[in-house]
Design a protein around this motif. Sequence first.
Motif, PDB file in Angstrom:
ATOM      1  N   SER A 112      29.482  41.001  39.277  1.00 15.90           N
ATOM      2  CA  SER A 112      30.521  41.907  38.806  1.00 15.90           C
ATOM      3  C   SER A 112      30.970  41.390  37.455  1.00 15.90           C
ATOM      4  O   SER A 112      30.891  40.190  37.186  1.00 15.90           O
ATOM      5  CB  SER A 112      31.702  41.932  39.781  1.00 15.90           C
ATOM      6  N   GLN A 113      31.432  42.269  36.599  1.00 16.83           N
ATOM      7  CA  GLN A 113      31.931  41.823  35.296  1.00 16.83           C
ATOM      8  C   GLN A 113      33.286  41.129  35.419  1.00 16.83           C
ATOM      9  O   GLN A 113      33.716  40.431  34.508  1.00 16.83           O
ATOM     10  CB  GLN A 113      32.033  43.003  34.327  1.00 16.83           C
ATOM     11  N   CYS A 114      33.961  41.330  36.549  1.00 15.15           N
ATOM     12  CA  CYS A 114      35.237  40.664  36.812  1.00 15.15           C
ATOM     13  C   CYS A 114      35.042  39.711  37.986  1.00 15.15           C
ATOM     14  O   CYS A 114      34.673  40.148  39.090  1.00 15.15           O
ATOM     15  CB  CYS A 114      36.321  41.683  37.101  1.00 15.15           C
ATOM     16  N   ASN A 174      36.754  38.096  32.791  1.00 18.66           N
ATOM     17  CA  ASN A 174      36.183  39.416  32.537  1.00 18.66           C
ATOM     18  C   ASN A 174      35.012  39.258  31.569  1.00 18.66           C
ATOM     19  O   ASN A 174      35.187  38.844  30.415  1.00 18.66           O
ATOM     20  CB  ASN A 174      37.237  40.364  31.945  1.00 18.66           C
TER      21      ASN A 174
END
Length: 393
Positions: free
Chosen positions: A335-337, A347
């Motif tokens: 996930s980007q986060c 992030n």
Amino acid sequence: MSDSQTVSAAVAKLYNTYPFPPEALLDEPPPGYNWRWNWLAAHNFCTGQKPQKQDIRILDAGCGTGVGTEYLVHLNPQASVVGIDLSTGALAVAKERCQRSGANRVEFHHLSLFDVEQLTGEFDLINCVGVLHHTPDPIRGIQALAKKLAPGGLMHIFVYGELGRWEIQLMQKAIALIQGDKKGDYRDGVQVGRQIFASLPENNRIVKYDKQRWSLENHKDENFADMYVHPQEIDYNIETLFELIDASGLEFIGFSNPSFWDLERLLGKAPELVERAKDLSDRQLYRLIELLDPEVTHYEFFLGRPPLIKADWTDDKALLTATPELNPCIQGFPSQCLFNYDYQIVNLSVAEFEFMQKCDSNSTVAEILAGVELGLDGVKTLLQQQLILLTPA
């Protein structure tokens, strides 16, 4: 008995009465991670690169009820782990804890830090959390452990800080005064302490500090006893801490909570003061920070035994030929986060995310960069954030 034996017996009695830490036993591996107990993540933090071997020996020195020991086993699947402690009661809980969660690469010994030479061989990682400050002679204790650390090995230590524990010290002394000749009766000490807290005015400084910092964990008698009726405690400041470190004969690698020791966190609004502080030695800088932020309740740090090879990734050629993989102590990927090794939210940009997706332990940095829109500076950012580990060519 000698004074040292008397203190050790009193400490053992406390933890036989109140086995510590009191975390619940689970029939599965413990949740999450503590990166300091993961050999890959810890070695990367200390050296900037992935260790050459993972089939290591780990010592949990003063393992208590095995909370850390259990993590050490599960987070290091190729390692063998040894736990030692003075308290037979705590060791019994530790054995049950590890048995129930399937942490089966561990052996336990009823042993003092001072007698650690009785264990065979050396250890690549020694974990000693919340222990040295409860011994009658911390210098002797750290020296005994240092002798068991293998060349290239790491030791992680946690000891108390005096500035952030001032109110705790006051309560400890108050309980002891009221107990009188019943001092050493730990159940009575807990009862006395509870009564004091219940009786003091709500605006009392000690009460406010306890509610602010410790009340959630201190509702358990085991935690309350460990904090307020312990028979032996030595608290440190930066100056006395480095006397302890220097006595070990090991290399000080750094604090394992480095963000606390960043002066700009405190004086960022006065860059001219930060600039002037650059003339200070590292130890003077640490002292300045703790004086300005006296909330520090403990010190956690790594020591190492040379030769400890540290990577230098300023050479672009070396970086391009290295092989990257994900830090095992991140959560939420892909996930980007995500959470980083210290449970802080990160992030990622699209390019960073795509790079990390291709970190398969086989491709080099150069090979991955050929297929994503990320430059070397972006790789260095991921490395600085410890989101990736590198193996040199």
